[in-house]
Design a protein around this motif. Structure first.
Motif, PDB file in Angstrom:
ATOM      1  N   ASP A 183       0.821  -1.208   0.000  1.00 17.14           N
ATOM      2  CA  ASP A 183       0.000   0.000   0.000  1.00 17.14           C
ATOM      3  C   ASP A 183       0.856   1.259   0.000  1.00 17.14           C
ATOM      4  OD1 ASP A 183      -2.211  -1.524   0.004  1.00 17.14           O
ATOM      5  OD2 ASP A 183      -2.726  -1.240   2.118  1.00 17.14           O
ATOM      6  N   TYR A 184       1.959   1.240   0.756  1.00 16.05           N
ATOM      7  CA  TYR A 184       2.709   2.494   0.850  1.00 16.05           C
ATOM      8  C   TYR A 184       3.443   2.825  -0.433  1.00 16.05           C
ATOM      9  CZ  TYR A 184       6.401  -0.732   2.446  1.00 16.05           C
ATOM     10  OH  TYR A 184       7.278  -1.768   2.564  1.00 16.05           O
TER      11      TYR A 184
ATOM     12  N   ARG B 252       4.969  14.930  -5.356  1.00 17.54           N
ATOM     13  CA  ARG B 252       5.344  15.784  -6.469  1.00 17.54           C
ATOM     14  C   ARG B 252       5.089  17.249  -6.114  1.00 17.54           C
ATOM     15  NH1 ARG B 252       4.748  14.181 -11.665  1.00 17.54           N
ATOM     16  NH2 ARG B 252       3.320  12.565 -11.015  1.00 17.54           N
TER      17      ARG B 252
ATOM     18  N   LEU C 272       2.156   1.989  -3.389  1.00 17.24           N
ATOM     19  CA  LEU C 272       1.041   2.472  -4.205  1.00 17.24           C
ATOM     20  C   LEU C 272       0.765   3.943  -3.923  1.00 17.24           C
ATOM     21  CD1 LEU C 272      -1.813  -0.179  -4.184  1.00 17.24           C
ATOM     22  CD2 LEU C 272      -0.380   0.569  -6.070  1.00 17.24           C
ATOM     23  N   PHE C 273       0.732   4.267  -2.642  1.00 18.51           N
ATOM     24  CA  PHE C 273       0.419   5.645  -2.270  1.00 18.51           C
ATOM     25  C   PHE C 273       1.542   6.583  -2.713  1.00 18.51           C
ATOM     26  CE2 PHE C 273      -0.191   8.898   1.292  1.00 18.51           C
ATOM     27  CZ  PHE C 273      -1.126   9.596   0.561  1.00 18.51           C
TER      28      PHE C 273
ATOM     29  N   GLY D 198      13.662   5.847  -1.833  1.00 21.68           N
ATOM     30  CA  GLY D 198      13.077   6.355  -0.600  1.00 21.68           C
ATOM     31  C   GLY D 198      12.355   5.299   0.219  1.00 21.68           C
ATOM     32  N   HIS D 199      11.711   4.348  -0.453  1.00 19.77           N
ATOM     33  CA  HIS D 199      10.867   3.410   0.289  1.00 19.77           C
ATOM     34  C   HIS D 199      11.326   1.965   0.156  1.00 19.77           C
ATOM     35  CE1 HIS D 199       8.104   6.743   0.858  1.00 19.77           C
ATOM     36  NE2 HIS D 199       8.122   6.948  -0.447  1.00 19.77           N
TER      37      HIS D 199
ATOM     38  N   ASP E  88       4.560   4.534   4.607  1.00 18.73           N
ATOM     39  CA  ASP E  88       5.770   3.716   4.704  1.00 18.73           C
ATOM     40  C   ASP E  88       6.153   3.590   6.176  1.00 18.73           C
ATOM     41  OD1 ASP E  88       8.324   2.709   4.770  1.00 18.73           O
ATOM     42  OD2 ASP E  88       9.071   3.930   3.112  1.00 18.73           O
TER      43      ASP E  88
ATOM     44  N   ARG F 192       3.310   6.201  -5.320  1.00 26.07           N
ATOM     45  CA  ARG F 192       3.033   6.407  -6.752  1.00 26.07           C
ATOM     46  C   ARG F 192       1.927   7.438  -6.928  1.00 26.07           C
ATOM     47  NH1 ARG F 192       5.285   2.090  -9.717  1.00 26.07           N
ATOM     48  NH2 ARG F 192       5.155   0.117  -8.627  1.00 26.07           N
ATOM     49  N   ALA F 193       0.875   7.287  -6.120  1.00 25.20           N
ATOM     50  CA  ALA F 193      -0.266   8.198  -6.252  1.00 25.20           C
ATOM     51  C   ALA F 193       0.130   9.628  -5.906  1.00 25.20           C
ATOM     52  CB  ALA F 193      -1.409   7.741  -5.353  1.00 25.20           C
ATOM     53  N   ARG F 194       1.179   9.791  -5.099  1.00 24.80           N
ATOM     54  CA  ARG F 194       1.643  11.142  -4.787  1.00 24.80           C
ATOM     55  C   ARG F 194       2.585  11.662  -5.860  1.00 24.80           C
ATOM     56  NH1 ARG F 194       2.695   9.167   0.575  1.00 24.80           N
ATOM     57  NH2 ARG F 194       4.875   9.130  -0.018  1.00 24.80           N
ATOM     58  N   GLY F 195       2.815  10.854  -6.883  1.00 26.66           N
ATOM     59  CA  GLY F 195       3.615  11.319  -8.000  1.00 26.66           C
ATOM     60  C   GLY F 195       5.094  11.037  -7.871  1.00 26.66           C
ATOM     61  N   GLU F 196       5.469  10.197  -6.919  1.00 25.94           N
ATOM     62  CA  GLU F 196       6.896   9.882  -6.814  1.00 25.94           C
ATOM     63  C   GLU F 196       7.305   9.012  -8.002  1.00 25.94           C
ATOM     64  OE1 GLU F 196       8.399   8.499  -3.101  1.00 25.94           O
ATOM     65  OE2 GLU F 196       7.211   9.913  -1.935  1.00 25.94           O
TER      66      GLU F 196
ATOM     67  N   ARG G 293      -1.116  12.539 -11.293  1.00 27.15           N
ATOM     68  CA  ARG G 293      -1.343  12.136  -9.899  1.00 27.15           C
ATOM     69  C   ARG G 293      -0.268  12.734  -8.996  1.00 27.15           C
ATOM     70  NH1 ARG G 293      -0.066   5.691 -10.702  1.00 27.15           N
ATOM     71  NH2 ARG G 293       2.144   5.941 -11.144  1.00 27.15           N
ATOM     72  N   GLY G 294      -0.703  13.141  -7.834  1.00 24.93           N
ATOM     73  CA  GLY G 294       0.232  13.813  -6.925  1.00 24.93           C
ATOM     74  C   GLY G 294       0.374  15.283  -7.271  1.00 24.93           C
TER      75      GLY G 294
ATOM     76  N   THR H  13      -2.336   1.757   6.378  1.00 28.70           N
ATOM     77  CA  THR H  13      -1.181   1.003   5.878  1.00 28.70           C
ATOM     78  C   THR H  13      -0.553   1.695   4.674  1.00 28.70           C
ATOM     79  OG1 THR H  13      -2.611  -0.287   4.448  1.00 28.70           O
ATOM     80  CG2 THR H  13      -2.093  -1.230   6.602  1.00 28.70           C
ATOM     81  N   TYR H  14      -1.138   2.814   4.252  1.00 28.93           N
ATOM     82  CA  TYR H  14      -0.602   3.496   3.077  1.00 28.93           C
ATOM     83  C   TYR H  14       0.587   4.391   3.393  1.00 28.93           C
ATOM     84  CZ  TYR H  14      -4.292   1.682   0.156  1.00 28.93           C
ATOM     85  OH  TYR H  14      -5.103   0.840  -0.560  1.00 28.93           O
TER      86      TYR H  14
ATOM     87  N   ARG I 114      12.370   5.992  -9.390  1.00 29.44           N
ATOM     88  CA  ARG I 114      13.654   6.167  -8.715  1.00 29.44           C
ATOM     89  C   ARG I 114      13.440   6.606  -7.264  1.00 29.44           C
ATOM     90  NH1 ARG I 114      17.603  10.672 -10.907  1.00 29.44           N
ATOM     91  NH2 ARG I 114      15.973  11.837  -9.842  1.00 29.44           N
ATOM     92  N   ASP I 115      12.530   7.557  -7.076  1.00 23.97           N
ATOM     93  CA  ASP I 115      12.227   8.019  -5.712  1.00 23.97           C
ATOM     94  C   ASP I 115      11.681   6.886  -4.855  1.00 23.97           C
ATOM     95  OD1 ASP I 115      12.909  10.499  -6.524  1.00 23.97           O
ATOM     96  OD2 ASP I 115      10.861  11.234  -6.770  1.00 23.97           O
TER      97      ASP I 115
END
Ligand SMILES: Nc1ncnc2c1ncn2[C@@H]1O[C@H](COP(=O)(O)OP(=O)(O)OP(=O)(O)O)[C@@H](O)[C@H]1O
Ligand code: SF4
Ligand SMILES: [Mg+2]
Lengths: 331, 343
Positions: free
Chosen positions: A224-225, B124, A227-228, A242-243, B111, A230-234, B96-97, B108-109, A237-238
């Motif tokens: 999930d993290y 972003r 996915l999220f 980062g994760h 990290d 990605r949804a934040r636009g990372e 997105r973002g 759980t979303y 590479r980030d």
């Protein structure tokens, strides 16, 4: 915090003692059901020839078939507890001295194989996990599955034939050049002799680490993290930097330290093939030659090394994982 | 109501989502499990659209489909438009973002190994407008950017998250704190559309209210919010329109004003939901939503519908009614032409 760590160290130490006792009993039980009387065996005879009557008597009470196994074990354990592991029947030297020399030879080889297989396995596993389903992933997975089903000694023979016999670029055995004085042996000589056995051990070690790292990485990339993120636009590479790497590091550490036992296990056969005079080879010699004191010593040392590896992994966990580092005291 | 001449921010046209799964543990044959079919919903500028529906009706999957977050084995069909532009996978990745922000449903979303402040700053940076993916600064740099630090701190403060919270790991945050962290991460950028998947459970009432006020203010700037919730009362309080989901499809879209009385609602399921509300008699609807594997032919609500008749076993088209839509054969509205606003 300090108190917590001391408590942890004390508990681990106690566990190690219990483990060593269990391992020594198990080894002893296995040896004592063996039909060979160590003292009657050829090697035992040869060793006895050069011993004083007093030494022989002690040995007989120790290892002779006339003494009941439980008594023999207690005899051995009493001395071992005082730090006296007895005398090797084959080498006619104190077991500790033999182990020191053999371990010194093996350590270089084992450490090299451990580091190479760990680093390479981690890198390949991470790569395959990130690009799951890609040609790179398929190649890595294919390689690992083939290697995992290849016996280590067979691979050792193959490498020996290719690099030692056909190409003649690497020595075919031993840990130093034949007939060279000990003080003339350079680091390079030692390294050259360790290359083939280390490569063999690494190649086989890589597959396990890579496959497990890949599984973990796939789980993380689907978590999930991520996915999220990605949804934040990372970007990929980030996300990886980062994760994903952060999160795969913990299981990778466990894997890496757990692989110590596999590397040591593999070294028994590989050292045999390359006639590398290390701990693994000594274990085989001790086993086939019924050198019980040496065999006991080697089993205990390797068990201690494996245990120590797990202990270090646990300590590192406490440093790296914030849930333990920060949460341990509260929860 | 003049909803038809408002610009669409988001328009979803007959979305379907299915999962490829192995038939059973021994078989190597894959079957396709349809979980969302013919789902249509839209958000106009200045609008909060609430998506309501019981658990498993496909609300989260809709959000994930819009954001391109569906798992590996998912297949999708249908079309999604953002500001009139077809959202292709490339466009989703670009927006997105940035132009589209997301508040995920579960805690759980986050990290588990990154401090929450750092995580919120890592998305972003859309304020520049042209920071679109590949060319952008790596988030490692953005996480330490003083501007973003300031914005994150201000948002945290707005939602009552103290300065110490910035440096906390997710496991050190309570459920309510995590919700607020997730919410602020959506407000970091400068989005035109916020998709919020159950953002309020676990928050205390005052904070939940504040977040709804923020959504309202955001929408009033001419932007859009898709608010996913199972809480009809909350939806009626803040939303402009309600989209009701049932078993992976939209069965009715209606303005909030239609919920004033049962007679204004069109679909039998929406009426049943209305009757189940505390102030309207608290009568629960017997039975459960069908599971994908035993979906009835025709209307998915058929087995529980008191008006069921033979024609309900056939294809049930979506019909337009004023500002809303309904999917029931017994209702006769205008035929639906989804693309009328794009032409
Ligand atoms: N990866 C998956 N594979 C197969 N089926 C899935 C998968 N993810 C979700 N589903 C199914 O899709 C349906 C819709 O799930 P979704 O999470 O969208 O429900 P929801 O409306 O968000 O429910 P809730 O209110 O509980 O959050 C469920 O029946 C679920 O079992
Ligand atoms: S289509 Fe038929 S079964 Fe479905 S809601 Fe309408 S009346 Fe009921
Ligand atoms: Mg959901």
């Amino acid at each position: 915090m300090l108190k917590h760590n001391l408590w942890f160290a004390g508990k681990s130490f106690l566990r190690m003692i219990l483990l060593l006792i269990a391992v020594s009993i198990a080894t002893f039980a296995l040896v004592s059901v063996s039909p060979i009387d160590p003292l009657q065996a050829n090697v035992g005879q040869a060793a006895l020839g050069s011993m004083s009557e007093e030494q022989k008597e002690k040995l007989r009470s120790y290892w002779g078939v006339d003494t009941p196994p439980a008594e023999r074990y207690i005899n051995w354990a009493k001395d071992a507890a005082r730090g006296d592991m007895g005398t090797s029947l084959l080498y006619r030297q104190p077991v500790m001295d033999v182990i020191k020399v053999k371990l010194a030879n093996s350590l270089f080889l084992l450490a090299l194989a451990w580091l190479i297989s760990g680093a390479l396995g981690f890198a390949l596993g991470v790569l395959a996990g990130i690009f799951r389903g890609s040609p790179a992933d398929k190649a890595i997975k294919g390689y690992c599955l083939v290697i995992a089903s290849t016996p280590a000694f067979w691979l050792a023979l193959l490498l020996l034939i290719v690099f030692g016999v056909w190409l003649k670029v690497l020595p075919i055995g031993l840990s130093v050049p034949i007939g060279m004085e000990a003080q003339d042996v350079t680091f390079l000589d030692r390294a050259r002799h360790a290359v083939l056995p280390a490569v063999t051990l690494s190649i086989t070690g890589v597959s396990n680490i890579a496959l497990h790292t890949r599984e973990k990485m796939i789980d993380i990339m689907e978590s999930d993290y991520v996915l999220f993120a990605r949804a934040r636009g990372e970007s990929l590479r980030d996300i990886v930097r980062g994760h994903a790497l952060r999160n795969v590091l913990l299981p990778a550490m466990t894997l890496q330290f757990a692989s110590i036992s596999e590397i040591i296990g593999g070294s028994v056969l590989v050292e045999q093939v390359f006639s590398y005079p290390g701990l693994g080879q000594a274990a085989v010699t001790a086993g086939t030659g019924s050198d019980v004191p040496l065999l006991m010593g080697i089993t205990l040392i390797t068990a201690a090394i494996v245990f120590l590896g797990n202990f270090i992994a646990n300590l590192l966990y406490g440093v790296v994982d914030p849930r333990i580092r920060r949460g341990g005291r509260e929860g | 109501m003049s909803c038809t001449n408002k610009r669409h921010i988001l328009e979803i046209d007959e979305l379907s989502v299915s999962f490829l799964q192995y038939e059973n543990s021994r078989s190597s044959r894959q079957i396709e499990l349809p979980v969302i079919s013919k789902l249509s919903v839209s958000v106009h500028e200045g609008e909060i659209v609430a998506v309501v529906g019981s658990s498993g009706s496909g609300k989260s999957l809709l959000a994930h489909a819009i954001l391109g977050m569906l798992p590996y084995n998912a297949r999708t069909g249908g079309k999604i438009y953002f500001n009139g532009e077809l959202l292709t996978p490339e466009k989703i990745r670009e927006y997105r973002g940035g132009r589209i922000a997301f508040v995920p449903q579960s805690t759980t979303y986050l990290d588990p190994l990154m401090k929450v402040g750092e995580q919120v700053r890592g998305g972003r940076n859309s304020s520049g407008g042209k920071d679109s993916g590949r060319g952008g600064r790596p988030s490692g740099g953005r996480r330490n950017d003083p501007e973003r630090r300031k914005k994150q701190r201000a948002l945290f403060a707005r939602y009552g998250l103290s300065e110490e919270t910035d440096a906390k790991y997710p496991f050190e945050c309570s459920g309510g704190m995590t919700r607020r962290v997730l919410l602020t991460s959506a407000l970091m950028g400068n989005p035109e559309l916020i998709i919020a998947d159950e953002p309020t459970p676990g928050m205390d009432l005052a904070l939940a209210k504040k977040s709804m006020e923020d959504f309202r203010a955001f929408a009033d700037e001419g932007k859009g919010v898709l608010l996913i919730t199972h809480d009809i009362e909350l939806a009626l309080e803040v939303a402009d329109r309600i989209a009701v989901f049932y078993a992976g499809t939209t069965i009715e879209e209606a303005p909030v004003s239609d919920f004033a009385s049962e007679q204004l609602l069109r679909h039998p399921y929406t009426r049943a939901l209305w009757r189940a509300m505390p102030q309207n008699g608290f009568q629960p609807l017997p039975g459960t939503q069908p599971y994908v594997k035993d979906m009835p032919a025709g209307c998915p609500f058929g087995p529980r519908c008191e008006n069921y008749s033979r024609e309900c076993a056939g294809e049930i088209p979506m019909q337009r009614v004023g500002c809303g839509t309904v999917r029931c054969v017994k209702y006769h509205g205008e035929p639906l032409a989804v693309h009328e606003h794009h032409a």
